[in-house]
Motif scaffolding. Sequence first.
Motif, PDB file in Angstrom:
ATOM      1  N   ARG A   1      46.334  33.391  47.408  1.00  9.82           N
ATOM      2  CA  ARG A   1      45.891  33.170  46.035  1.00  9.82           C
ATOM      3  C   ARG A   1      44.374  33.052  46.009  1.00  9.82           C
ATOM      4  O   ARG A   1      43.791  32.307  46.799  1.00  9.82           O
ATOM      5  CB  ARG A   1      46.527  31.910  45.441  1.00  9.82           C
ATOM      6  N   THR A   2      43.729  33.773  45.109  1.00  9.43           N
ATOM      7  CA  THR A   2      42.275  33.708  44.976  1.00  9.43           C
ATOM      8  C   THR A   2      41.909  32.952  43.711  1.00  9.43           C
ATOM      9  O   THR A   2      42.552  33.094  42.678  1.00  9.43           O
ATOM     10  CB  THR A   2      41.655  35.115  44.926  1.00  9.43           C
ATOM     11  N   ASN A   3      40.862  32.152  43.808  1.00 10.17           N
ATOM     12  CA  ASN A   3      40.317  31.447  42.656  1.00 10.17           C
ATOM     13  C   ASN A   3      38.835  31.828  42.593  1.00 10.17           C
ATOM     14  O   ASN A   3      37.954  31.054  42.977  1.00 10.17           O
ATOM     15  CB  ASN A   3      40.501  29.934  42.808  1.00 10.17           C
ATOM     16  N   TYR A   4      38.587  33.067  42.161  1.00 15.03           N
ATOM     17  CA  TYR A   4      37.224  33.592  42.142  1.00 15.03           C
ATOM     18  C   TYR A   4      36.424  33.061  40.947  1.00 15.03           C
ATOM     19  O   TYR A   4      36.966  32.911  39.848  1.00 15.03           O
ATOM     20  CB  TYR A   4      37.227  35.116  42.023  1.00 15.03           C
ATOM     21  N   MET A   5      35.154  32.818  41.180  1.00 16.37           N
ATOM     22  CA  MET A   5      34.206  32.695  40.088  1.00 16.37           C
ATOM     23  C   MET A   5      33.713  34.106  39.788  1.00 16.37           C
ATOM     24  O   MET A   5      33.172  34.772  40.673  1.00 16.37           O
ATOM     25  CB  MET A   5      33.013  31.813  40.485  1.00 16.37           C
ATOM     26  N   VAL A   6      33.928  34.585  38.582  1.00 17.04           N
ATOM     27  CA  VAL A   6      33.563  35.961  38.228  1.00 17.04           C
ATOM     28  C   VAL A   6      32.216  35.955  37.513  1.00 17.04           C
ATOM     29  O   VAL A   6      32.047  35.297  36.481  1.00 17.04           O
ATOM     30  CB  VAL A   6      34.636  36.617  37.342  1.00 17.04           C
ATOM     31  N   ASN A   7      31.253  36.694  38.072  1.00 12.67           N
ATOM     32  CA  ASN A   7      29.932  36.840  37.471  1.00 12.67           C
ATOM     33  C   ASN A   7      29.835  38.259  36.910  1.00 12.67           C
ATOM     34  O   ASN A   7      29.666  39.212  37.679  1.00 12.67           O
ATOM     35  CB  ASN A   7      28.844  36.597  38.516  1.00 12.67           C
ATOM     36  N   PRO A   8      29.912  38.421  35.603  1.00 11.28           N
ATOM     37  CA  PRO A   8      29.929  39.766  35.027  1.00 11.28           C
ATOM     38  C   PRO A   8      28.586  40.482  35.094  1.00 11.28           C
ATOM     39  O   PRO A   8      28.517  41.687  34.845  1.00 11.28           O
ATOM     40  CB  PRO A   8      30.329  39.520  33.570  1.00 11.28           C
ATOM     41  N   ASP A   9      27.538  39.757  35.476  1.00  7.48           N
ATOM     42  CA  ASP A   9      26.190  40.332  35.460  1.00  7.48           C
ATOM     43  C   ASP A   9      25.722  40.850  36.813  1.00  7.48           C
ATOM     44  O   ASP A   9      24.666  41.473  36.901  1.00  7.48           O
ATOM     45  CB  ASP A   9      25.183  39.278  34.954  1.00  7.48           C
ATOM     46  N   VAL A  10      26.485  40.583  37.880  1.00  7.72           N
ATOM     47  CA  VAL A  10      26.058  40.949  39.230  1.00  7.72           C
ATOM     48  C   VAL A  10      27.217  41.633  39.951  1.00  7.72           C
ATOM     49  O   VAL A  10      28.355  41.164  39.874  1.00  7.72           O
ATOM     50  CB  VAL A  10      25.603  39.707  40.026  1.00  7.72           C
ATOM     51  N   PRO A  11      26.967  42.735  40.678  1.00  9.04           N
ATOM     52  CA  PRO A  11      28.056  43.421  41.382  1.00  9.04           C
ATOM     53  C   PRO A  11      28.637  42.568  42.500  1.00  9.04           C
ATOM     54  O   PRO A  11      27.977  41.681  43.056  1.00  9.04           O
ATOM     55  CB  PRO A  11      27.377  44.677  41.958  1.00  9.04           C
TER      56      PRO A  11
END
Length: 356
Positions: free
Chosen positions: A107-117
Amino acid sequence: MAQDLRGALVGFCNPLLDISAVVGEDLLAEYKLNANDQIMASPEHLPLFQTLIDKYDAQFLPGGSAQNTLRGAQLLLPPGAAVFFGAVGQDENAQRLKAAADKAGLRTNYMVNPDVPTGTCALLITGHNRSMVADLKAAETYSFAHVSAPENWKDVEAARFYYISGFFTAVSPETIQAVAKHAHEGGKTFTMNVSAPFVAEFFLEKLTAAMPYINILFGNENEAAALAKALGFDTTDIKQIAKRVADLPAAGDRPRLVVFTQGASSTVVATGGAGEVRVYGVTPIPSDEIGDTNGAGDAFVAGFLAKHMQGEPLDVCVEAGHWLAGQVVRQIGPNYPDGELAFAPTPGYAPAVETV
């Protein structure tokens, strides 16, 4: 009755998509890279990533040291045992990483940053060696605010074992300290990995700040040497280094375990205080069966932690680490074999025990 391990292991690291290719020594020389090393990308390294895609038969593989470890551990643990934290972009590479985790049941609990690849890691294979150049991108934007949010911190509270790579000292030392102190206060198990020589060289303050809380520290022979130099030890003997690190001040009364692998040579395990130093031999893998060594160290920790979490003796934990590392080096990249993984301890397997 089987032990309930759901959510028992939480890990933090930099989730990266590996761009892997077999190259010649000339490409290493062009970018001033060593055959077996791990470094952070400098501006002069950035063209390398596109070069691997354009001029070599590059493969896209799931990467990120602790994510690799947790994928492997989950394969040896009951369903839902492991949860991984890190930062990714909102892009196709993030989906590739998640798909690899999903395949392993992680299970992943990612912090998603939409501004950086999503971050990438150039992986240059020469023979059985690999040189790694990491461009963290979104991974280095991970914020303590993410894990400290109640909906995410509950995963930390539910866990009983924690694993954080040394790479994360360059990203969120605040997270490391918070998780380490939580583990200590709750009588849980906090583990880290030196991960790369540059961590000891450039982030020693962050690593030593966590050291009192570290119950198990992993590393390889090169990382052990770099750590000894950074700490001012007057020895290059890996057994003495392991024992001295094991004896560094601890926040509690639990002896620290230090585990230093040496590839196909042997693994050294030192216990703090009155504990001993054990040296475990490694069963060699025929050269023609080796794909590459990428991910072997991560897989060793995966096997070790999985058995440690299940209450197995130290000898079994080490042998499981060696066995799982051996499965990975038979693959290309940090991949685990398809199908069910089943480890069986060898009766009578034991190390040489030394006093240092």
